[in-house]
Write an enzyme that holds these catalytic residues in place. Structure first.
Site, PDB file in Angstrom:
ATOM      1  NE  ARG A   1      18.893 -64.715  46.594  1.00 20.70           N
ATOM      2  CZ  ARG A   1      19.021 -64.356  47.863  1.00 20.70           C
ATOM      3  NH1 ARG A   1      18.736 -63.111  48.226  1.00 20.70           N
ATOM      4  NH2 ARG A   1      19.410 -65.228  48.780  1.00 20.70           N
TER       5      ARG A   1
ATOM      6  CE  LYS B   1      22.383 -66.893  51.615  1.00 22.05           C
ATOM      7  NZ  LYS B   1      21.746 -66.051  52.647  1.00 22.05           N
TER       8      LYS B   1
ATOM      9  CE1 TYR C   1      22.507 -58.862  51.859  1.00 22.30           C
ATOM     10  CE2 TYR C   1      22.069 -60.185  49.916  1.00 22.30           C
ATOM     11  CZ  TYR C   1      21.801 -59.074  50.694  1.00 22.30           C
ATOM     12  OH  TYR C   1      20.841 -58.182  50.308  1.00 22.30           O
TER      13      TYR C   1
ATOM     14  CG  HIS D   1      24.026 -63.154  56.795  1.00 19.40           C
ATOM     15  ND1 HIS D   1      23.301 -62.112  57.327  1.00 19.40           N
ATOM     16  CD2 HIS D   1      23.644 -63.257  55.500  1.00 19.40           C
ATOM     17  CE1 HIS D   1      22.496 -61.612  56.397  1.00 19.40           C
ATOM     18  NE2 HIS D   1      22.697 -62.270  55.287  1.00 19.40           N
TER      19      HIS D   1
ATOM     20  CD  GLU E   1      26.076 -59.460  56.053  1.00 24.00           C
ATOM     21  OE1 GLU E   1      26.871 -60.151  56.711  1.00 24.00           O
ATOM     22  OE2 GLU E   1      26.016 -59.485  54.797  1.00 24.00           O
TER      23      GLU E   1
ATOM     24  CG  ASP F   1      20.310 -65.404  55.949  1.00 24.47           C
ATOM     25  OD1 ASP F   1      20.649 -66.581  55.765  1.00 24.47           O
ATOM     26  OD2 ASP F   1      19.844 -64.688  55.055  1.00 24.47           O
TER      27      ASP F   1
END
Length: 372
Positions: free
Chosen positions: A15, A75, A94, A96, A118, A270
């Site tokens: 991505r 990511k 993101y 996480h 997120e 994740d």
């Protein structure tokens, strides 16, 4: 503002943080967009597509990080990328953080301001920047689970939909949110016998009203979960506690009670995973076996369908990205409390309670960070 988008370097991550359409929108708002050369190739976007949109192509990630005021990714930044972040720089991606103390410490040391996709919220209590990837991952879960269930891959050799005279696979989906609902819809569409577990009675009522003829649902107690897992051919873990580590809902001891060759698909990996035996894998080596049970725990499942995922994510992030660029992060967050909920790190301090609780790190309130 100078908006930088580097190539994703996590294994098998195809991505890209900005589509050419997003780049065009940002340029039209007066911003300079810096795209690392080749960043969009995995998602089917060429450098020429970005140049036509008005973006400037940059040769290396080091140059992108050095020049950009805001870094937009997909990511979480990898260790080498975290070293390139600097004080006052804005990171929008993101993160996480709850199961990732090393990343958290590095972000705090960098002095950057990090807003996590997120944990951005909306006025309905949803997670609008997580939802599109949850939809993708949910729809992928039965697909990859069905592949893992094949005998050649270590599975039980059970066909999801069965055939006339032979029962279909029994699929248990733990969690009835966005991931779980999409997983259940696809699994049921493949002909499987599907049961969704959840602890929210309003959610169970909704699922029954809308999908009662498609799949079953049941209130999630430890006993109900254990009984259903014992009989399942496939269990899809789809639980989420926003920003926090996922709870462990299937223990290693329970694996011995499951059918040999049954499959666990952990979409919550994740956030640390919701099965005790889960560990993150990659698309290059996605499946492993523990006590005769096959595990599929790829940490970036939507990366497998990079073009669809990039477009879906870009649609969701673009309004927030433009607000951050147009107003600066402080004013944008002051104007939008839902965007403020996305603030996880600022100037060496943690600003998200669930992450602090998971990692044992002191936290300041996001509103206090706005005043610093």
């Amino acid at each position: 503002m100078k908006i930088g988008c580097p190539t994703e370097i996590k294994p098998q991550e195809f991505r890209v943080g900005m589509t050419p359409d997003a780049a065009r929108e940002a340029v039209n708002h007066g911003h300079e967009v810096l795209i690392q050369s080749g960043a969009g190739i995995g998602a089917g976007f060429t450098d020429e597509d970005y140049v036509a949109a008005g973006a400037k192509m940059i040769g290396t990630a080091e140059e992108v990080f050095a020049q950009a005021d805001m870094i937009v990714k997909v990511k979480e930044p990898q260790a080498v990328e975290r070293k390139m972040l600097r004080e006052g720089q804005l990171l929008f991606t993101y993160l996480h953080l709850a199961p990732d103390p090393e990343q958290t410490v590095d972000l705090l040391k960098s002095g950057c301001t990090a807003i996590a996709y997120e944990t951005v919220t909306d006025d309905r209590g949803g997670l609008p920047l997580l939802a599109p990837m949850s939809e993708v991952a949910g729809r992928l879960a039965p697909q990859v689970g069905a592949y893992t269930l094949q005998k050649a891959n270590g599975g039980r050799g059970v066909l999801m939909g069965g055939v006339p005279g032979v029962a279909p696979a029994k699929v248990v989906v733990i969690g009835g949110g966005v991931v779980g609902t999409h997983a259940a819809k696809i699994a049921a569409g493949m002909g499987a016998d599907v049961t969704v577990l959840d602890r929210s009675l309003p959610r169970l009522r909704y699922l029954d009203d809308v999908y009662g003829g498609t799949f079953k649902n049941q209130y999630s107690t430890a006993g109900a979960t254990a009984d259903l897992v014992r009989e399942a051919d496939m269990v899809i873990g789809a639980v989420l506690i926003p920003g926090a580590a996922a709870p462990k809902l299937v223990s290693r001891a329970q694996l011995s009670e499951m059918k040999p060759g049954a499959v666990l698909v952990d979409v919550a990996i994740d956030q640390g995973g919701c099965f005790e035996t889960s560990r993150a894998t990659t698309h290059a080596d996605p499946i492993y076996e523990v006590d005769g049970i096959m595990h599929y725990c790829v940490a970036n499942m939507p990366g497998a369908v990079a073009r669809t995922s990039t477009q879906a994510l870009g649609n969701a992030t673009l309004p927030f990205l433009l607000n951050l660029a147009n107003k600066g992060w402080k004013q944008a967050c002051e104007d939008d409390p839902h965007l403020l909920n996305g603030l996880n790190v600022h100037a060496g301090q943690l600003t998200y309670y669930a992450v602090g609780k998971a990692l044992g790190i002191d936290v300041i309130s996001p509103s206090l960070a706005l005043k610093s």
